[in-house]
Structure formats: structure tokens, C-alpha cells
Design an enzyme around this catalytic site. Structure first.
Site, PDB file in Angstrom:
ATOM      1  CB  THR A 198      -0.927   0.024   1.240  1.00 38.65           C
ATOM      2  OG1 THR A 198       0.105  -0.159   2.407  1.00 38.65           O
ATOM      3  CG2 THR A 198      -2.096  -1.151   1.179  1.00 38.65           C
ATOM      4  N   GLY A 199       2.204   1.055   0.095  1.00 41.58           N
ATOM      5  CA  GLY A 199       2.956   2.340   0.404  1.00 41.58           C
ATOM      6  C   GLY A 199       3.553   2.775  -0.949  1.00 41.58           C
ATOM      7  CB  VAL A 202       8.563   1.822  -2.746  1.00 41.15           C
ATOM      8  CG1 VAL A 202       9.510   0.826  -3.469  1.00 41.15           C
ATOM      9  CG2 VAL A 202       9.462   3.217  -2.550  1.00 41.15           C
ATOM     10  NE  ARG A 245      19.544   0.116   0.828  1.00 39.90           N
ATOM     11  CZ  ARG A 245      19.021   1.204   1.059  1.00 39.90           C
ATOM     12  NH1 ARG A 245      19.743   1.944   1.517  1.00 39.90           N
ATOM     13  NH2 ARG A 245      17.813   1.532   0.504  1.00 39.90           N
ATOM     14  CB  CYS A 251      16.717   6.134  -4.376  1.00 40.87           C
ATOM     15  SG  CYS A 251      16.794   7.323  -3.062  1.00 40.87           S
ATOM     16  CB  SER A 255       8.853  11.098  -4.703  1.00 43.39           C
ATOM     17  OG  SER A 255      10.090  11.114  -5.515  1.00 43.39           O
ATOM     18  NE  ARG A 264      14.302  14.877   0.593  1.00 43.18           N
ATOM     19  CZ  ARG A 264      14.321  13.464   0.625  1.00 43.18           C
ATOM     20  NH1 ARG A 264      14.321  12.916  -0.664  1.00 43.18           N
ATOM     21  NH2 ARG A 264      14.493  12.668   1.572  1.00 43.18           N
ATOM     22  CG  HIS A 291      16.736  11.113  -6.075  1.00 44.85           C
ATOM     23  ND1 HIS A 291      15.665  11.822  -5.755  1.00 44.85           N
ATOM     24  CD2 HIS A 291      17.035  10.043  -5.198  1.00 44.85           C
ATOM     25  CE1 HIS A 291      15.328  11.282  -4.598  1.00 44.85           C
ATOM     26  NE2 HIS A 291      16.204  10.269  -4.295  1.00 44.85           N
TER      27      HIS A 291
HETATM   28  P1  A2P Z   1       0.133   0.170   5.721  1.00 44.07           P
HETATM   29  O1  A2P Z   1      -0.429   0.953   4.397  1.00 44.07           O
HETATM   30  O2  A2P Z   1      -0.729  -0.471   6.355  1.00 44.07           O
HETATM   31  O3  A2P Z   1       0.617   1.295   6.839  1.00 44.07           O
HETATM   32  P2  A2P Z   1       5.458   4.386   2.836  1.00 44.07           P
HETATM   33  O4  A2P Z   1       6.987   3.871   2.452  1.00 44.07           O
HETATM   34  O5  A2P Z   1       4.705   4.869   1.591  1.00 44.07           O
HETATM   35  O6  A2P Z   1       5.083   4.961   4.210  1.00 44.07           O
HETATM   36  O7  A2P Z   1       4.641   2.789   3.041  1.00 44.07           O
HETATM   37  C1  A2P Z   1       5.062   1.817   3.735  1.00 44.07           C
HETATM   38  C2  A2P Z   1       4.637   0.469   3.381  1.00 44.07           C
HETATM   39  O8  A2P Z   1       5.090  -0.293   4.616  1.00 44.07           O
HETATM   40  C3  A2P Z   1       2.896   0.735   3.567  1.00 44.07           C
HETATM   41  O9  A2P Z   1       2.271  -0.267   2.672  1.00 44.07           O
HETATM   42  C4  A2P Z   1       2.573   0.216   4.988  1.00 44.07           C
HETATM   43  O10 A2P Z   1       1.488  -0.472   5.298  1.00 44.07           O
HETATM   44  C5  A2P Z   1       3.890  -0.855   5.361  1.00 44.07           C
HETATM   45  N1  A2P Z   1       4.066  -1.201   6.684  1.00 44.07           N
HETATM   46  C6  A2P Z   1       4.400  -0.329   7.554  1.00 44.07           C
HETATM   47  N2  A2P Z   1       4.753  -0.870   8.906  1.00 44.07           N
HETATM   48  C7  A2P Z   1       4.335  -2.262   8.699  1.00 44.07           C
HETATM   49  C8  A2P Z   1       4.399  -3.234   9.211  1.00 44.07           C
HETATM   50  N3  A2P Z   1       4.873  -3.368  10.736  1.00 44.07           N
HETATM   51  N4  A2P Z   1       3.862  -4.547   8.863  1.00 44.07           N
HETATM   52  C9  A2P Z   1       3.612  -4.580   7.456  1.00 44.07           C
HETATM   53  N5  A2P Z   1       3.719  -3.502   6.836  1.00 44.07           N
HETATM   54  C10 A2P Z   1       4.221  -2.081   7.014  1.00 44.07           C
END
Ligand code: A2P
Length: 333
Positions: free
Chosen positions: A12-13, A15, A101, A130, A160, A230, A237
């Protein structure tokens, strides 16, 4: 042809969503995809590959099934905890965080540069920072040919790279609102501060570029310094890279070496205002190189301007290309 099962962790994030876009474009032989995020998003529906997928919560049991590869982009602490769990169950994790890494047991891979390092993975492969990835695409062919003695990196990095919150700081800042993510306004400003400061005065982002470059090029002796900044740009970038070589070079030949290297598009016709631009690179998978000119202040040196989409080549595309190579390696046997 054998088909594989792939998990996307952090789907869902920023990336994670780009992982999904790139997976739709670079077709891999995949049977099933599993999309995972935190409990907050469990049950959420995502449209992917023309189908509706339901986000699953990442738990310790998420990998108790037939999963071959997991693309992780869910932050360092999630990777620290869950990548070893996945690896212990036979999954190969391709991890976008900085957690693994610099671990000597973990290959750090840019597929155009060191694809064979994928072969010695023990269940975790790290995706570099990145700003390092795009630099490596340009530096590798030059290091092979002329042997790099010293690198000076100066970066102009998009908001971003700081996630959705970074994006919002620029959008809202352009309307005159105060920043929430960055310590100062980013609209109309340049912040020489990415990630936290270290006792040596460098930022973590700068030291990532120094250390990851040496690891990926397999040369601990290259002298490197970096200033990472930034800038008020949404995507891609840009990097000024100054290189000093041990060997002499012919500028026309050096340009040919770059033009023939994988993953690079040359944009270098200054008379006609042609050089790499962040706006042109955004949404693409390549690394653009231009402003290629001799550094007249040293015996053998060159200046480059290198631009790439930091969420694509700098993160999602690179990780999916690692998965693609891994599958090619598995298919050899
Ligand atoms: P969620 O959307 O449920 O918070 P970004 O880098 O754009 O902030 O996205 C971070 C991603 O990592 C999102 O998909 C977020 O899910 C996920 N995430 C963050 N913490 C956890 C966790 N403890 N377990 C699983 N996924 C996580």
C-alpha cells in the site's frame, strides 16, 4: 516454464504501489501474488493485473506457504524482523530498506552492475539506496574501463524520496503552508539534509552513497565524498558526479562506453539544450546521463549529470529487475 509465487510486502506504500505498476509492465512467470501490509490496511482492496486483490496483514505466519520471492518495502524495522523469518522458510527476500545493505552476508545488487552477486544470496538480497543505484549504472562501465580513483557526489533529490509526507510538504508548501515532514520549508528551498546527521558531520544518506558504492563496485579503496540535498522537485533524483580516474581517457570514447552500457540513455547535446531532466525521467525505468565533460582541474577526470526516477529505478524497478535475474538464474538449472 515453471511459475513462481511472489509476495509484495508494503503493497500500500509509495514504493509498494510502484512495485505493482512495474510488475504489470515487466512480465515475470508468476502463478500467484500475495499483497501484504500492516494490520491498518488488512482487507483493503487493490486493483492489480486486472484483478481485485485483498491486502493481507503481514504476520510471522505469512510465509508458511509456497512463496518463492518477497519484495519488501515496509520500512527498516519490518525488514529487520520479517526478512529473516521469510528467508528461514525458503523465500528469497528482495529488501528495499537499508536494514541489510551493509551486512557482509547480504548481496547489494544493481542488476546492470553486479548481477552475479545474486548467486551467493542466503535468502536476503538488498536493494541499494535510490541515489546510489542510478550512480552505479553510470559508474560501473567507467570503473571497468578507466578505474575510478575518487568520486564527488552532489545530489538534488526529489521529495518523493521522503514518501507521501515529503510529497505533501512540497504541495502544501507551494500554497504557503508550514512543513510537517521536513525541518524547513521545501518549497522555494534546498535542504542540505537527508536522513539524520552522524558524528562525522555527514548525513546517513551521504554515508550510504559512500559505503554502498564501494560494496557494489567491489572496491573498498575508492575515495568518495558526498553532499545530498533535498530540492523542490516531486519526482526523480538528479546528481552531479565528479570522477577522477587512474587511467587516461579519450572523451569521445568515454561517451561511447556510457552509450553502450546497459540501462543508460545519453542526453548530451547542450547546444540544443538537451541534457537529462527530472521531469523527463519521471515514470521511466532508465538512467539518463549528460553534461559529459572533462574536469579540467585534474589530470584525468570527468563531470556527469545523472538523472533517474528515484521510486522506479531507484527502488521498485531495480527490485523487480533483481527478481527477474533471480528467476533467470533458477531457470539455468
Ligand atoms: P500500511 O499502509 O498498512 O501502513 P510508505 O513508505 O509509503 O510509508 O509505505 C510503507 C508501507 O509499509 C505501507 O504499505 C505500510 O502499510 C507498510 N508497513 C508499515 N509498517 C508495517 C508493518 N509493521 N507490517 C507490515 N507492513 C507495514
Amino acid at each position: 516454464m515453471k511459475k513462481y509465487n511472489i509476495a509484495v510486502v508494503g503493497a500500500t506504500g509509495m514504493v509498494g504501489r510502484t512495485f505493482l505498476k512495474v510488475l504489470e509492465e515487466i512480465k515475470l512467470p508468476v502463478e500467484n501474488y500475495y499483497l501484504m501490509a500492516s494490520a491498518r490496511s488488512a482487507g483493503q482492496k487493490i486493483e492489480f493485473m486486472g484483478k481485485e486483490y485483498i491486502i493481507e496483514e503481514l504476520t510471522e505466519n505469512s510465509f508458511d506457504r509456497d512463496i518463492d520471492i518477497a519484495l519488501f518495502s515496509a520500512g527498516g524495522s519490518t525488514s529487520e524482523k520479517f526478512a529473516p523469518i521469510a528467508a528461514s522458510k525458503g523465500v528469497v527476500v528482495i529488501d528495499n530498506s537499508s536494514a541489510w545493505r551493509m551486512d557482509p552476508e547480504v548481496p547489494l545488487v544493481v542488476p546492470e552492475v553486479n548481477p552475479d552477486d545474486i548467486r551467493w544470496n542466503k535468502g536476503i538480497i538488498a536493494n541499494p539506496n535510490c541515489s546510489t543505484i542510478q550512480a552505479m549504472v553510470a559508474l560501473k562501465p567507467l570503473h571497468d574501463k578507466y578505474k575510478i580513483k575518487r568520486v564527488v557526489y552532489s545530489t538534488y533529490q526529489a521529495v518523493s524520496g521522503a514518501g507521501l509526507a515529503g510529497y505533501q510538504d512540497l504541495e502544501n508548501g507551494l500554497k504557503g503552508e508550514a512543513p510537517k515532514k521536513f525541518p524547513h520549508p521545501i518549497a522555494g528551498n534546498c535542504l542540505p539534509h537527508i536522513d539524520s546527521f552522524l558524528p562525522n558531520g555527514y548525513t546517513k544518506e551521504e554515508m550510504k552513497m559512500v559505503n554502498e558504492t564501494r560494496k557494489i563496485l567491489g572496491d573498498p579503496d575508492i575515495k568518495i565524498t558526498a553532499t545530498t540535498v533535498r530540492v523542490p522537485v516531486f519526482d526523480s533524483h538528479s546528481e552531479s558526479i565528479n570522477l577522477e580516474f587512474y587511467n587516461d581517457f579519450d572523451l569521445a570514447e568515454l561517451k561511447e562506453v556510457l552509450a553502450n552500457a546497459p540501462g543508460i540513455i545519453i542526453k548530451d547535446d547542450p547546444e540544443n539544450n538537451v541534457y537529462p531532466l527530472a521531469l523527463d525521467a519521471a515514470g521511466t525505468n532508465e538512467t539518463y546521463v549528460g553534461r559529459i565533460r572533462r574536469d579540467e582541474s585534474v589530470d584525468s577526470g570527468v563531470n556527469l549529470w545523472v538523472v533517474a526516477d528515484n521510486i522506479r529505478k531507484g527502488a521498485a524497478t531495480n527490485a523487480v529487475q533483481i527478481a527477474q535475474k533471480l528467476i533467470e538464474i533458477w531457470s539455468e538449472n
